[in-house]
Design an enzyme around this catalytic site. Structure first.
Site, PDB file in Angstrom:
ATOM      1  N   TYR A 100     -13.013 -61.287  52.934  1.00  0.00           N
ATOM      2  CA  TYR A 100     -11.640 -60.943  52.590  1.00  0.00           C
ATOM      3  C   TYR A 100     -10.905 -60.589  53.871  1.00  0.00           C
ATOM      4  CZ  TYR A 100      -7.548 -58.365  51.125  1.00  0.00           C
ATOM      5  OH  TYR A 100      -6.245 -57.957  50.989  1.00  0.00           O
ATOM      6  N   GLU A 197      -2.496 -62.628  52.603  1.00  0.00           N
ATOM      7  CA  GLU A 197      -3.889 -62.379  52.245  1.00  0.00           C
ATOM      8  C   GLU A 197      -4.690 -63.675  52.127  1.00  0.00           C
ATOM      9  OE1 GLU A 197      -4.993 -59.283  49.022  1.00  0.00           O
ATOM     10  OE2 GLU A 197      -5.129 -61.238  48.053  1.00  0.00           O
TER      11      GLU A 197
END
Ligand code: GDP
Ligand code: MN
Length: 396
Positions: A100, A197
């Site tokens: 992530y 993101e």
């Protein structure tokens, strides 16, 4: 404003961030064509919302026929209120591990924060809740951006948080991560984004880092600086595609400063400070404000009508608190404006109006005669509206 994955990835590519090859398809035939070009593909619903994988909006397809079938299933599908208008067909990645990586606005620190975790792939919100120590964070100096040594430390922190086990040698990880984080960080700044993101950031079996997903949210107040992107989302599509609250989209169309808050006490006032204070008062008296609505200076009848109409578009509203700080605005005019609006709009929910200023006593008398509850002080008005809404079966 939320960009769709394919738009986010177009921005990533321009910023030098590697993404899988892919193309947008609006029909199953176009999806099959993409599979002919790329071989094994992943077919992904283009809706401005996460969790598409779990909802069945992401499917692997081994050949043209499978891609056609996957697109048939996904196109037109409803994913939590969004109908899928198109799918992104990308060459399937050979995934060794999912990381992530995100850059987000940290309002408390008044700065962007870079977050990296080896517990990627799944919902990062869940990781943040259950094992926050698995997310390493960095708050770079906004003028210099993240320095290479800071990014290396970030990576080592993230690795340490999962016991040091990675799937690629540290040197390979760091060499790719440093420019990647720098590029994502500058992109976030350049787009006035509150979030950029990559989840998952895929480590391929060849040990390359590739953006498997892309999420970009642009600060609403900065949209005027990104006309190209706003236009790309399309005017009528904007509301649906942006994932914005439909009530707020309507308020924007009406030129009103409105924020949907989710309670059942509608709030209207003139002046942002006054309205915020009014929200606090409603809360203090045990009520839940439905919205913030600032009608600005003065209180022209037409503006008051527009505001009342807007507040009532929210079906949760069980009563309305109008707070007008008059000054030179005449109380009798405000009162007549509210009454006219009520009659024109056929408002049935209780209305409490607090106003001060020129001819306020006359104003209150007019309101009272018309069956609208007048109040002298704002706390008194807050108490009254919360009681009236509670009597209607509203929350307290
Ligand atoms: P989201 O669920 O809306 O966040 O959509 P993602 O793009 O993150 O996809 C969800 C999951 O699908 C990912 O975490 C992967 O496990 C899987 N996935 C996405 N793209 C690929 C791919 O190219 N190859 C493989 N094998 N899996 C993929
Ligand atoms: Mn994702």
């Amino acid at each position: 404003m939320k960009l769709l994955e394919h738009q986010a990835k177009a921005q990533f590519r321009q910023a030098g961030i590697e993404c899988p090859m892919g193309r947008l398809a609006h029909t199953p035939a176009e999806a099959a064509e993409a599979a002919r070009e790329f071989g094994r593909v992943v077919v992904k619903a283009q809706v401005p919302i996460g969790g598409r994988g779990k909802a069945g909006g992401v499917k692997l397809a081994g050949d043209e026929e499978e891609a056609r079938r996957a697109a048939e299933q996904i196109l037109g599908m409803d994913i939590r209120g969004f109908t899928v208008p198109a799918v992104l067909c990308e060459e399937a990645l050979d995934i060794a591990r999912e990381l992530y990586l995100g850059v987000a606005l940290d309002r408390d620190r008044r700065s962007l924060v870079v977050m990296l975790s080896f517990a990627g792939g799944m919902e990062i919100e869940e990781v943040a809740e259950t094992s926050p120590e698995k997310i390493a964070k960095l708050w770079p100096d906004p003028f210099s951006g993240p320095h290479p040594f800071e990014i290396r430390q970030l990576a080592l922190d993230a690795l340490a948080a999962v016991g040091g086990e990675g799937t690629l040698p540290k040197s390979k990880l760091l060499a790719q991560l440093v420019p990647l984080v720098q590029n994502l960080y500058s992109l976030c700044q350049r787009l006035d984004a509150t979030l950029c993101e990559i989840n998952p950031l895929v480590v391929t079996s060849e040990q390359r880092l590739i953006a498997g997903d892309g999420k970009v949210e642009i600060d609403q107040s900065a949209e005027f600086r990104h006309h190209d992107l706003v236009k790309e989302l399309g005017d009528d599509q904007e509301a649906a595609a942006s994932g914005d609250d439909p009530l707020e989209v309507e308020a924007k169309r009406r030129g009103l400063t409105y924020v949907h808050l989710g309670g059942d006490v509608g709030v209207i006032g003139n002046g942002a400070g006054l309205v915020m204070n009014t929200l606090d008062l409603v809360k203090q008296h045990g009520g839940e404000p439905a919205n913030f609505l600032d009608i600005g200076g003065g209180a022209k009848a037409e503006v008051v009508r527009n505001a009342l109409e807007m507040v009532l578009l929210d079906p949760a509203v069980k009563g309305i608190f109008v707070n007008i700080f008059g000054g030179i605005t005449r109380g009798d005019e405000v009162a007549n404006g509210v009454i006219a609006a009520r009659d024109q709009l056929g408002i049935r929910v209780p209305l409490v109006v607090r106003m001060t200023g020129t001819r306020e006593e006359e104003g209150r008398a007019i309101l009272e005669q018309a069956g609208i509850v007048p109040a002298v002080s704002a706390p008194e008005a807050a108490e009254k509206i919360v009681q009236l809404v509670a009597a209607q079966g509203g929350r307290r």
